[in-house]
Design a protein around this motif. Sequence first.
Motif, PDB file in Angstrom:
ATOM      1  N   LEU A  53       0.814  -1.212   0.000  1.00  0.00           N
ATOM      2  CA  LEU A  53       0.000   0.000   0.000  1.00  0.00           C
ATOM      3  C   LEU A  53       0.853   1.268   0.000  1.00  0.00           C
ATOM      4  O   LEU A  53       0.304   2.379   0.057  1.00  0.00           O
ATOM      5  CB  LEU A  53      -0.932  -0.008   1.216  1.00  0.00           C
ATOM      6  CG  LEU A  53      -2.004  -1.112   1.216  1.00  0.00           C
ATOM      7  CD1 LEU A  53      -2.709  -1.176   2.564  1.00  0.00           C
ATOM      8  CD2 LEU A  53      -3.010  -0.892   0.090  1.00  0.00           C
ATOM      9  N   GLY A  54       2.168   1.113  -0.028  1.00  0.00           N
ATOM     10  CA  GLY A  54       3.040   2.267  -0.167  1.00  0.00           C
ATOM     11  C   GLY A  54       3.682   2.774   1.102  1.00  0.00           C
ATOM     12  O   GLY A  54       4.339   3.823   1.102  1.00  0.00           O
ATOM     13  N   ALA A 107      -4.831  -2.161   5.675  1.00  0.00           N
ATOM     14  CA  ALA A 107      -5.684  -1.245   4.915  1.00  0.00           C
ATOM     15  C   ALA A 107      -6.356  -0.222   5.825  1.00  0.00           C
ATOM     16  O   ALA A 107      -6.426   0.973   5.503  1.00  0.00           O
ATOM     17  CB  ALA A 107      -6.747  -2.038   4.148  1.00  0.00           C
ATOM     18  N   ASN A 108      -6.817  -0.665   6.987  1.00  0.00           N
ATOM     19  CA  ASN A 108      -7.565   0.226   7.873  1.00  0.00           C
ATOM     20  C   ASN A 108      -6.681   1.253   8.570  1.00  0.00           C
ATOM     21  O   ASN A 108      -7.045   2.425   8.688  1.00  0.00           O
ATOM     22  CB  ASN A 108      -8.361  -0.586   8.890  1.00  0.00           C
ATOM     23  CG  ASN A 108      -9.545  -1.293   8.266  1.00  0.00           C
ATOM     24  OD1 ASN A 108      -9.821  -1.138   7.080  1.00  0.00           O
ATOM     25  ND2 ASN A 108     -10.250  -2.085   9.041  1.00  0.00           N
ATOM     26  N   ILE A 122      -3.845 -14.183   8.403  1.00  0.00           N
ATOM     27  CA  ILE A 122      -3.175 -13.448   7.323  1.00  0.00           C
ATOM     28  C   ILE A 122      -4.153 -12.522   6.606  1.00  0.00           C
ATOM     29  O   ILE A 122      -3.834 -11.351   6.341  1.00  0.00           O
ATOM     30  CB  ILE A 122      -2.506 -14.441   6.348  1.00  0.00           C
ATOM     31  CG1 ILE A 122      -1.338 -15.142   7.047  1.00  0.00           C
ATOM     32  CG2 ILE A 122      -2.034 -13.732   5.081  1.00  0.00           C
ATOM     33  CD1 ILE A 122      -0.792 -16.341   6.285  1.00  0.00           C
ATOM     34  N   GLU A 123      -5.334 -13.017   6.306  1.00  0.00           N
ATOM     35  CA  GLU A 123      -6.334 -12.168   5.635  1.00  0.00           C
ATOM     36  C   GLU A 123      -6.760 -11.006   6.531  1.00  0.00           C
ATOM     37  O   GLU A 123      -6.934  -9.883   6.068  1.00  0.00           O
ATOM     38  CB  GLU A 123      -7.551 -13.003   5.216  1.00  0.00           C
ATOM     39  CG  GLU A 123      -7.290 -13.927   4.040  1.00  0.00           C
ATOM     40  CD  GLU A 123      -6.755 -13.185   2.822  1.00  0.00           C
ATOM     41  OE1 GLU A 123      -7.362 -12.176   2.423  1.00  0.00           O
ATOM     42  OE2 GLU A 123      -5.714 -13.610   2.283  1.00  0.00           O
ATOM     43  N   THR A 124      -6.913 -11.282   7.824  1.00  0.00           N
ATOM     44  CA  THR A 124      -7.271 -10.217   8.757  1.00  0.00           C
ATOM     45  C   THR A 124      -6.122  -9.219   8.890  1.00  0.00           C
ATOM     46  O   THR A 124      -6.336  -8.016   9.044  1.00  0.00           O
ATOM     47  CB  THR A 124      -7.637 -10.801  10.132  1.00  0.00           C
ATOM     48  OG1 THR A 124      -8.683 -11.773   9.955  1.00  0.00           O
ATOM     49  CG2 THR A 124      -8.138  -9.734  11.088  1.00  0.00           C
ATOM     50  N   GLY A 125      -4.887  -9.717   8.795  1.00  0.00           N
ATOM     51  CA  GLY A 125      -3.726  -8.833   8.811  1.00  0.00           C
ATOM     52  C   GLY A 125      -3.728  -7.848   7.656  1.00  0.00           C
ATOM     53  O   GLY A 125      -3.322  -6.684   7.807  1.00  0.00           O
ATOM     54  N   LYS A 126      -4.190  -8.297   6.484  1.00  0.00           N
ATOM     55  CA  LYS A 126      -4.305  -7.398   5.330  1.00  0.00           C
ATOM     56  C   LYS A 126      -5.328  -6.303   5.609  1.00  0.00           C
ATOM     57  O   LYS A 126      -5.138  -5.141   5.224  1.00  0.00           O
ATOM     58  CB  LYS A 126      -4.701  -8.187   4.084  1.00  0.00           C
ATOM     59  CG  LYS A 126      -3.633  -9.138   3.591  1.00  0.00           C
ATOM     60  CD  LYS A 126      -4.122  -9.942   2.390  1.00  0.00           C
ATOM     61  CE  LYS A 126      -3.070 -10.931   1.916  1.00  0.00           C
ATOM     62  NZ  LYS A 126      -3.567 -11.751   0.777  1.00  0.00           N
TER      63      LYS A 126
END
Length: 200
Positions: free
Chosen positions: A33-34, A182-183, A174-178
């Motif tokens: 995400l930069g 983002a949040n 892992i998915e929750t980590g993404k």
Amino acid sequence: MKVLVLNCTLKPSPQASNTEALALEVIKELERLGADVKMIRVADHNVITGSKSDMGVGDGWPAILEDLLASDILIMATPTRMGTLSSMAMRVMERINGLYSARDKEGRPVTYNKVAGFVVTGEEDGARHVVAEIAHGLMDVGFTIAPQSYTYWNNGPGPGKAYLKSDFRKDWSIETGKLVAANVMAVANALKKTPIPPAA
């Protein structure tokens, strides 16, 4: 966006860290995400017990604090120990408490407009309690807590295999980590555009 990840494992380098393994999944997404991310393993530094920002000669916290104050996002990563945060994470929280009265040039707490997220691992339950304890402490000194800003992994109640030795529900962590990445990025970007103002 600058992100500081504090890995509060009790294991110094180069020992393998389960907490670091999950934190790296969040870091991977933050970098996608930069974000400019730096991770520090606190056990590799002589963070002296205390509640001031500088405990004197030999104290490793001031250098870490410099990175923290330069960051927009703090990710606290800790294992669970006996159902609560690690002693290293508690030491970090006590040192962060030393910022309670510190103010920026506009008179706001120096941690205003900084966002916090969380990574917790453990061979037994307690992760949600750990997140609640750390989130409360960071809010108290001025951090903003984003929605769904934590991921965790454990084997459920009772002892079990460690994160690096198990495949149990890692996909969820892992998915929750993404989502965490983002949040916290979304909230940090919002605060960049519309910062919390100084008190009237």
